[in-house]
Design a protein around this motif. Structure first.
Motif, PDB file in Angstrom:
ATOM      1  N   ALA A  30      -7.788   7.756  14.620  1.00  0.00           N
ATOM      2  CA  ALA A  30      -7.301   8.295  13.351  1.00  0.00           C
ATOM      3  C   ALA A  30      -7.356   9.816  13.277  1.00  0.00           C
ATOM      4  O   ALA A  30      -6.949  10.396  12.305  1.00  0.00           O
ATOM      5  CB  ALA A  30      -8.105   7.713  12.189  1.00  0.00           C
ATOM      6  N   GLU A  32      -5.993  12.672  13.218  1.00  0.00           N
ATOM      7  CA  GLU A  32      -4.720  13.380  13.215  1.00  0.00           C
ATOM      8  C   GLU A  32      -4.892  14.822  12.795  1.00  0.00           C
ATOM      9  O   GLU A  32      -3.990  15.630  12.935  1.00  0.00           O
ATOM     10  CB  GLU A  32      -3.692  12.673  12.316  1.00  0.00           C
ATOM     11  CG  GLU A  32      -3.982  12.772  10.835  1.00  0.00           C
ATOM     12  CD  GLU A  32      -4.906  11.688  10.323  1.00  0.00           C
ATOM     13  OE1 GLU A  32      -5.255  11.753   9.146  1.00  0.00           O
ATOM     14  OE2 GLU A  32      -5.289  10.789  11.075  1.00  0.00           O
ATOM     15  N   HIS A  96      -2.491  15.966   5.023  1.00  0.00           N
ATOM     16  CA  HIS A  96      -2.436  15.899   6.483  1.00  0.00           C
ATOM     17  C   HIS A  96      -3.150  14.682   7.064  1.00  0.00           C
ATOM     18  O   HIS A  96      -3.494  14.675   8.250  1.00  0.00           O
ATOM     19  CB  HIS A  96      -3.039  17.174   7.070  1.00  0.00           C
ATOM     20  CG  HIS A  96      -2.383  18.415   6.567  1.00  0.00           C
ATOM     21  ND1 HIS A  96      -1.165  18.865   7.041  1.00  0.00           N
ATOM     22  CD2 HIS A  96      -2.744  19.271   5.585  1.00  0.00           C
ATOM     23  CE1 HIS A  96      -0.824  19.954   6.388  1.00  0.00           C
ATOM     24  NE2 HIS A  96      -1.760  20.232   5.498  1.00  0.00           N
ATOM     25  N   THR A  97      -3.392  13.671   6.236  1.00  0.00           N
ATOM     26  CA  THR A  97      -4.083  12.487   6.742  1.00  0.00           C
ATOM     27  C   THR A  97      -3.547  11.234   6.070  1.00  0.00           C
ATOM     28  O   THR A  97      -3.061  11.285   4.947  1.00  0.00           O
ATOM     29  CB  THR A  97      -5.608  12.595   6.509  1.00  0.00           C
ATOM     30  OG1 THR A  97      -6.239  11.433   7.061  1.00  0.00           O
ATOM     31  CG2 THR A  97      -5.967  12.722   5.038  1.00  0.00           C
ATOM     32  N   TRP A  98      -3.667  10.116   6.748  1.00  0.00           N
ATOM     33  CA  TRP A  98      -3.301   8.837   6.163  1.00  0.00           C
ATOM     34  C   TRP A  98      -4.524   8.122   5.600  1.00  0.00           C
ATOM     35  O   TRP A  98      -4.411   7.100   4.946  1.00  0.00           O
ATOM     36  CB  TRP A  98      -2.599   7.943   7.190  1.00  0.00           C
ATOM     37  CG  TRP A  98      -3.428   7.689   8.411  1.00  0.00           C
ATOM     38  CD1 TRP A  98      -3.418   8.401   9.572  1.00  0.00           C
ATOM     39  CD2 TRP A  98      -4.417   6.677   8.583  1.00  0.00           C
ATOM     40  NE1 TRP A  98      -4.341   7.895  10.455  1.00  0.00           N
ATOM     41  CE2 TRP A  98      -4.965   6.825   9.872  1.00  0.00           C
ATOM     42  CE3 TRP A  98      -4.901   5.651   7.780  1.00  0.00           C
ATOM     43  CZ2 TRP A  98      -5.969   6.003  10.366  1.00  0.00           C
ATOM     44  CZ3 TRP A  98      -5.899   4.830   8.275  1.00  0.00           C
ATOM     45  CH2 TRP A  98      -6.421   5.012   9.562  1.00  0.00           C
ATOM     46  N   LEU A  99      -5.719   8.694   5.840  1.00  0.00           N
ATOM     47  CA  LEU A  99      -6.930   8.088   5.295  1.00  0.00           C
ATOM     48  C   LEU A  99      -6.929   8.174   3.772  1.00  0.00           C
ATOM     49  O   LEU A  99      -6.409   9.135   3.203  1.00  0.00           O
ATOM     50  CB  LEU A  99      -8.178   8.805   5.827  1.00  0.00           C
ATOM     51  CG  LEU A  99      -8.479   8.631   7.308  1.00  0.00           C
ATOM     52  CD1 LEU A  99      -9.608   9.546   7.731  1.00  0.00           C
ATOM     53  CD2 LEU A  99      -8.824   7.177   7.601  1.00  0.00           C
ATOM     54  N   GLN A 100      -7.523   7.199   3.135  1.00  0.00           N
ATOM     55  CA  GLN A 100      -7.597   7.206   1.679  1.00  0.00           C
ATOM     56  C   GLN A 100      -8.665   8.189   1.214  1.00  0.00           C
ATOM     57  O   GLN A 100      -9.680   8.397   1.891  1.00  0.00           O
ATOM     58  CB  GLN A 100      -7.912   5.812   1.162  1.00  0.00           C
ATOM     59  CG  GLN A 100      -6.804   4.819   1.417  1.00  0.00           C
ATOM     60  CD  GLN A 100      -7.147   3.442   0.875  1.00  0.00           C
ATOM     61  OE1 GLN A 100      -8.252   3.181   0.432  1.00  0.00           O
ATOM     62  NE2 GLN A 100      -6.173   2.552   0.919  1.00  0.00           N
ATOM     63  N   GLU A 101      -8.433   8.751   0.050  1.00  0.00           N
ATOM     64  CA  GLU A 101      -9.349   9.735  -0.522  1.00  0.00           C
ATOM     65  C   GLU A 101     -10.781   9.199  -0.607  1.00  0.00           C
ATOM     66  O   GLU A 101     -11.743   9.877  -0.246  1.00  0.00           O
ATOM     67  CB  GLU A 101      -8.841  10.133  -1.910  1.00  0.00           C
ATOM     68  CG  GLU A 101      -9.645  11.200  -2.592  1.00  0.00           C
ATOM     69  CD  GLU A 101      -9.019  11.607  -3.913  1.00  0.00           C
ATOM     70  OE1 GLU A 101      -9.790  11.821  -4.860  1.00  0.00           O
ATOM     71  OE2 GLU A 101      -7.775  11.714  -4.003  1.00  0.00           O
TER      72      GLU A 101
END
Length: 144
Positions: A30, A32, A96-101
């Protein structure tokens, strides 16, 4: 600490320490958000020690899942944590990320807790320089 973290900034240390709090349920790939070269150098040093501990586990027959132990040191959050420690707003990081807050915030809180524990360990070992770095790193990633 084998001088692994000596000479690194509090921001770099915070980022590298986040490798030990990256959520298990998130893909290790992950990462990125790129990390600065010095953070990568520090992570590589820590990973070397991590592999050494793994080898000691195997040598002495410690019952531990090798895959699970390998996953316990993941670079996936380091770039985000570095930017956070440098004071970048979460809203900007989220672009800049697909991770959730929530995943990011929980991991950062866990990193802060770990840094506070490391601060106590450094104090017990009489390593005041590292205690100060861990303290500063914890303060940098703490947000109300």
């Amino acid at each position: 600490f084998h001088n692994t973290m000596s000479g690194f900034t509090a921001q770099e240390v915070a980022a590298a320490i986040s490798a030990f709090v990256f959520p298990d349920k998130v893909d290790d790939e992950a990462q990125e958000v790129p990390v600065p070269h010095r953070v990568q150098v520090l992570y590589d040093r820590m990973l070397k020690h991590h592999h050494h501990v793994d080898a000691l586990h195997r040598k002495h027959g410690v019952d531990i899942d090798p895959e699970e132990f390998a996953r316990s040191c993941s670079a996936g959050l380091m770039g985000i944590t570095y930017r956070w420690a440098c004071g970048e707003p979460l809203a900007q990081i989220m672009l800049h990320t697909w991770l959730q807050e929530g995943t990011i915030v929980r991991a950062i809180v866990r990193a802060e807790e770990l840094l506070r524990k490391l601060q106590d360990v450094a104090k017990l070992l009489g390593n005041d320089d590292m205690r100060k770095v861990f303290k500063e790193a914890a303060e940098l990633i703490h947000r109300d």
